[in-house]
Design a protein around this motif. Structure first.
Motif, PDB file in Angstrom:
ATOM      1  N   GLY A  17      80.266  43.330 130.829  1.00  8.93           N
ATOM      2  CA  GLY A  17      80.825  44.664 131.048  1.00  8.93           C
ATOM      3  C   GLY A  17      79.687  45.659 131.170  1.00  8.93           C
ATOM      4  O   GLY A  17      78.530  45.315 130.884  1.00  8.93           O
ATOM      5  N   ILE A  18      79.999  46.873 131.575  1.00  8.26           N
ATOM      6  CA  ILE A  18      78.958  47.902 131.663  1.00  8.26           C
ATOM      7  C   ILE A  18      78.376  48.117 130.249  1.00  8.26           C
ATOM      8  O   ILE A  18      79.119  48.209 129.269  1.00  8.26           O
ATOM      9  CB  ILE A  18      79.538  49.216 132.267  1.00  8.26           C
ATOM     10  CG1 ILE A  18      78.458  50.270 132.426  1.00  8.26           C
ATOM     11  CG2 ILE A  18      80.704  49.765 131.438  1.00  8.26           C
ATOM     12  CD1 ILE A  18      78.904  51.485 133.259  1.00  8.26           C
ATOM     13  N   ALA A  19      77.046  48.089 130.176  1.00 11.26           N
ATOM     14  CA  ALA A  19      76.302  48.323 128.919  1.00 11.26           C
ATOM     15  C   ALA A  19      76.507  47.250 127.848  1.00 11.26           C
ATOM     16  O   ALA A  19      76.243  47.487 126.667  1.00 11.26           O
ATOM     17  CB  ALA A  19      76.602  49.708 128.336  1.00 11.26           C
ATOM     18  N   THR A  20      76.948  46.046 128.247  1.00  9.58           N
ATOM     19  CA  THR A  20      77.029  44.983 127.230  1.00  9.58           C
ATOM     20  C   THR A  20      75.674  44.295 127.051  1.00  9.58           C
ATOM     21  O   THR A  20      75.479  43.551 126.090  1.00  9.58           O
ATOM     22  CB  THR A  20      78.105  43.920 127.574  1.00  9.58           C
ATOM     23  OG1 THR A  20      77.821  43.343 128.844  1.00  9.58           O
ATOM     24  CG2 THR A  20      79.503  44.507 127.554  1.00  9.58           C
ATOM     25  N   GLY A  21      74.749  44.501 128.028  1.00  6.16           N
ATOM     26  CA  GLY A  21      73.401  43.953 127.840  1.00  6.16           C
ATOM     27  C   GLY A  21      72.889  43.055 128.962  1.00  6.16           C
ATOM     28  O   GLY A  21      71.929  42.317 128.760  1.00  6.16           O
ATOM     29  N   LYS A  22      73.480  43.150 130.154  1.00  7.12           N
ATOM     30  CA  LYS A  22      73.034  42.296 131.276  1.00  7.12           C
ATOM     31  C   LYS A  22      71.576  42.543 131.640  1.00  7.12           C
ATOM     32  O   LYS A  22      70.799  41.615 131.826  1.00  7.12           O
ATOM     33  CB  LYS A  22      73.862  42.557 132.548  1.00  7.12           C
ATOM     34  CG  LYS A  22      75.275  42.089 132.475  1.00  7.12           C
ATOM     35  CD  LYS A  22      76.039  42.531 133.695  1.00  7.12           C
ATOM     36  CE  LYS A  22      76.015  44.028 133.942  1.00  7.12           C
ATOM     37  NZ  LYS A  22      76.547  44.857 132.873  1.00  7.12           N
ATOM     38  N   SER A  23      71.205  43.828 131.771  1.00  2.56           N
ATOM     39  CA  SER A  23      69.828  44.130 132.189  1.00  2.56           C
ATOM     40  C   SER A  23      68.839  43.677 131.122  1.00  2.56           C
ATOM     41  O   SER A  23      67.758  43.168 131.447  1.00  2.56           O
ATOM     42  CB  SER A  23      69.634  45.627 132.420  1.00  2.56           C
ATOM     43  OG  SER A  23      70.627  46.093 133.266  1.00  2.56           O
ATOM     44  N   THR A  24      69.217  43.876 129.858  1.00  7.56           N
ATOM     45  CA  THR A  24      68.349  43.430 128.764  1.00  7.56           C
ATOM     46  C   THR A  24      68.191  41.913 128.831  1.00  7.56           C
ATOM     47  O   THR A  24      67.092  41.375 128.637  1.00  7.56           O
ATOM     48  CB  THR A  24      68.960  43.859 127.406  1.00  7.56           C
ATOM     49  OG1 THR A  24      69.269  45.251 127.476  1.00  7.56           O
ATOM     50  CG2 THR A  24      68.015  43.612 126.258  1.00  7.56           C
ATOM     51  N   ARG A  43      76.588  52.090 123.151  1.00  7.74           N
ATOM     52  CA  ARG A  43      75.416  51.878 124.014  1.00  7.74           C
ATOM     53  C   ARG A  43      75.567  52.627 125.328  1.00  7.74           C
ATOM     54  O   ARG A  43      74.598  53.170 125.859  1.00  7.74           O
ATOM     55  CB  ARG A  43      75.223  50.381 124.282  1.00  7.74           C
ATOM     56  CG  ARG A  43      74.761  49.644 123.038  1.00  7.74           C
ATOM     57  CD  ARG A  43      74.729  48.147 123.263  1.00  7.74           C
ATOM     58  NE  ARG A  43      74.659  47.442 121.982  1.00  7.74           N
ATOM     59  CZ  ARG A  43      74.796  46.142 121.845  1.00  7.74           C
ATOM     60  NH1 ARG A  43      75.018  45.382 122.904  1.00  7.74           N
ATOM     61  NH2 ARG A  43      74.723  45.577 120.655  1.00  7.74           N
ATOM     62  N   ARG A  85      73.032  55.443 126.486  1.00  3.94           N
ATOM     63  CA  ARG A  85      72.155  55.164 127.632  1.00  3.94           C
ATOM     64  C   ARG A  85      72.383  56.142 128.780  1.00  3.94           C
ATOM     65  O   ARG A  85      71.427  56.650 129.371  1.00  3.94           O
ATOM     66  CB  ARG A  85      72.375  53.732 128.127  1.00  3.94           C
ATOM     67  CG  ARG A  85      71.390  53.317 129.213  1.00  3.94           C
ATOM     68  CD  ARG A  85      71.797  52.057 129.922  1.00  3.94           C
ATOM     69  NE  ARG A  85      73.055  52.217 130.613  1.00  3.94           N
ATOM     70  CZ  ARG A  85      73.724  51.230 131.215  1.00  3.94           C
ATOM     71  NH1 ARG A  85      73.242  50.000 131.179  1.00  3.94           N
ATOM     72  NH2 ARG A  85      74.862  51.450 131.826  1.00  3.94           N
ATOM     73  N   ASN A  90      76.142  39.493 122.513  1.00  5.86           N
ATOM     74  CA  ASN A  90      75.104  40.506 122.254  1.00  5.86           C
ATOM     75  C   ASN A  90      75.648  41.610 121.347  1.00  5.86           C
ATOM     76  O   ASN A  90      75.394  42.787 121.562  1.00  5.86           O
ATOM     77  CB  ASN A  90      74.609  41.086 123.595  1.00  5.86           C
ATOM     78  CG  ASN A  90      73.438  42.035 123.414  1.00  5.86           C
ATOM     79  OD1 ASN A  90      72.656  41.893 122.469  1.00  5.86           O
ATOM     80  ND2 ASN A  90      73.308  43.010 124.304  1.00  5.86           N
ATOM     81  N   SER A 128      74.993  41.861 118.105  1.00  8.79           N
ATOM     82  CA  SER A 128      74.076  42.209 117.001  1.00  8.79           C
ATOM     83  C   SER A 128      73.394  43.545 117.248  1.00  8.79           C
ATOM     84  O   SER A 128      73.316  44.010 118.378  1.00  8.79           O
ATOM     85  CB  SER A 128      72.983  41.154 116.855  1.00  8.79           C
ATOM     86  OG  SER A 128      73.533  39.901 116.686  1.00  8.79           O
ATOM     87  N   ALA A 129      72.857  44.105 116.182  1.00  9.47           N
ATOM     88  CA  ALA A 129      72.258  45.442 116.253  1.00  9.47           C
ATOM     89  C   ALA A 129      70.947  45.472 117.025  1.00  9.47           C
ATOM     90  O   ALA A 129      70.447  46.539 117.377  1.00  9.47           O
ATOM     91  CB  ALA A 129      72.056  45.987 114.851  1.00  9.47           C
ATOM     92  N   THR A 130      70.339  44.295 117.280  1.00  8.31           N
ATOM     93  CA  THR A 130      69.154  44.233 118.136  1.00  8.31           C
ATOM     94  C   THR A 130      69.371  43.063 119.116  1.00  8.31           C
ATOM     95  O   THR A 130      70.172  42.175 118.849  1.00  8.31           O
ATOM     96  CB  THR A 130      67.847  43.956 117.342  1.00  8.31           C
ATOM     97  OG1 THR A 130      67.842  42.585 116.974  1.00  8.31           O
ATOM     98  CG2 THR A 130      67.716  44.847 116.137  1.00  8.31           C
ATOM     99  N   PRO A 131      68.639  43.078 120.256  1.00  8.35           N
ATOM    100  CA  PRO A 131      68.859  42.000 121.241  1.00  8.35           C
ATOM    101  C   PRO A 131      68.235  40.660 120.864  1.00  8.35           C
ATOM    102  O   PRO A 131      68.368  39.697 121.609  1.00  8.35           O
ATOM    103  CB  PRO A 131      68.200  42.553 122.520  1.00  8.35           C
ATOM    104  CG  PRO A 131      67.929  43.994 122.273  1.00  8.35           C
ATOM    105  CD  PRO A 131      67.787  44.151 120.797  1.00  8.35           C
TER     106      PRO A 131
END
Ligand code: ADP
Length: 211
Positions: free
Chosen positions: A9-16, A149, A153, A184, A186-189
Motif C-alpha cells: 500500500g502507499i507508505a507501507t515501505g516499498k521504496s525502503t 508514515r 512523509r 514492515n 515494526s518501529a524500524t525497517p
C-alpha cells in the motif's frame, strides 16, 4: 531470469524495501514504477498530450511546460471526483506506457544476464503487471503505521492521507494475492530487511547489505 513484483500500500515501505535490495550484495536491479510514471508524462511524450487534452492546460506549469503532478493529484484525489472517474482516465492514459517501459527495462536486465530483477510498483495488480512476474512480494504494515508514515512523509492531513489509502486496492486483498509477505509493521525497517535478505537468499541471490 526471475521477475519479482514488489508491491504494497502507499507508505507501507516499498521504496525502503527496494532501496535495501538494490544495496545488497550483489545488487538486485530495481525497476521503479514511480520514476517511470514521471518519465512517461514529460513534455512531448504521447501520454503528456493525452493528459493535457483531457484535463486541460490547468495541469501545466506555464514556466517549465511540465505537468504539475500536484495539480493533477489534486484533481484525481479531490472529493469532487465522483466514483474515481478522473483517476480512471489518468490510469487509462498512463498505465499502458508505464507497463511497456517497465517490461522494456526488464528485457534489458535479461539481456545483461541478471539472475533476477524487481518490478517495484504500487499498482502491480491494478496495472495487470502481476500476470508477467514469477513471484508477487507484498510489503504491508498495520493501518495505524501506514497512516502515521504517510502523513509524516507527504505532509498530508489525516483526512487526505485516508482518502489516498482508500483510493488503492485494500491491502488485505493484496496480502491474499502475495506469494511472499513482508511484514514492515515494526518501529524500524530492520526487521523487514532481515525478511528481504531471507527471501533473496531463498531465490539464490546474495541476501546481505553491501555497503
Ligand atoms: P512506499 O514506497 O511504500 O510508499 P516508503 O518506503 O517511502 O513507502 O515508506 C514510507 C515512510 O515510512 C518513509 O518515510 C520511510 O522512511 C518510513 N518507514 C518505512 N519503514 C518504516 C519502519 N519500519 N518504521 C518506521 N518508518 C518506516
Amino acid at each position: 531470469m526471475l521477475l519479482i513484483g514488489l508491491t504494497g500500500g502507499i507508505a507501507t515501505g516499498k521504496s525502503t524495501a527496494s532501496q535495501h535490495l538494490t544495496n545488497s550484495t550483489p545488487p538486485i536491479p530495481i525497476i521503479d514504477a514511480d520514476l517511470i510514471a514521471r518519465q512517461v508524462i514529460t513534455p512531448h511524450r504521447p501520454a503528456y498530450y493525452s493528459l493535457v487534452r483531457h484535463f486541460g492546460l490547468q495541469i501545466i506549469n506555464p514556466e517549465t511546460l511540465e505537468i504539475d503532478r500536484a495539480k493533477l493529484g489534486a484533481i484525481v484525489f479531490s472529493g469532487d471526483d465522483v466514483d474515481g472517474r478522473q483517476r480512471k482516465v489518468l490510469n487509462g492514459i498512463t498505465h499502458p506506457d508505464i507497463r511497456a517501459e517497465m517490461l522494456h527495462c526488464a528485457l534489458k536486465c535479461f539481456l545483461r544476464g541478471e539472475r533476477m530483477c524487481v518490478l517495484d510498483t504500487p499498482l502491480l495488480f491494478e496495472a495487470g503487471l502481476w500476470k508477467v512476474v514469477n513471484v508477487v512480494m507484498v510489503v504491508y504494515c498495520s493501518e495505524q503505521a501506514q497512516l502515521a508514515r504517510l502523513t509524516a512523509r507527504d505532509s498530508l492531513t489525516p483526512t487526505d492521507a485516508k482518502s489516498r489509502i482508500a483510493s488503492q486496492m485494500p491491502i488485505d486483498e493484496k496480502r491474499q494475492r502475495a506469494d511472499i509477505l513482508i511484514d514492515n509493521s515494526s518501529a524500524t525497517p530492520d526487521d523487514m530487511r532481515a525478511q528481504l535478505d531471507a527471501a533473496a537468499k531463498a531465490f539464490g541471490q546474495g541476501g546481505g547489505q553491501g555497503s
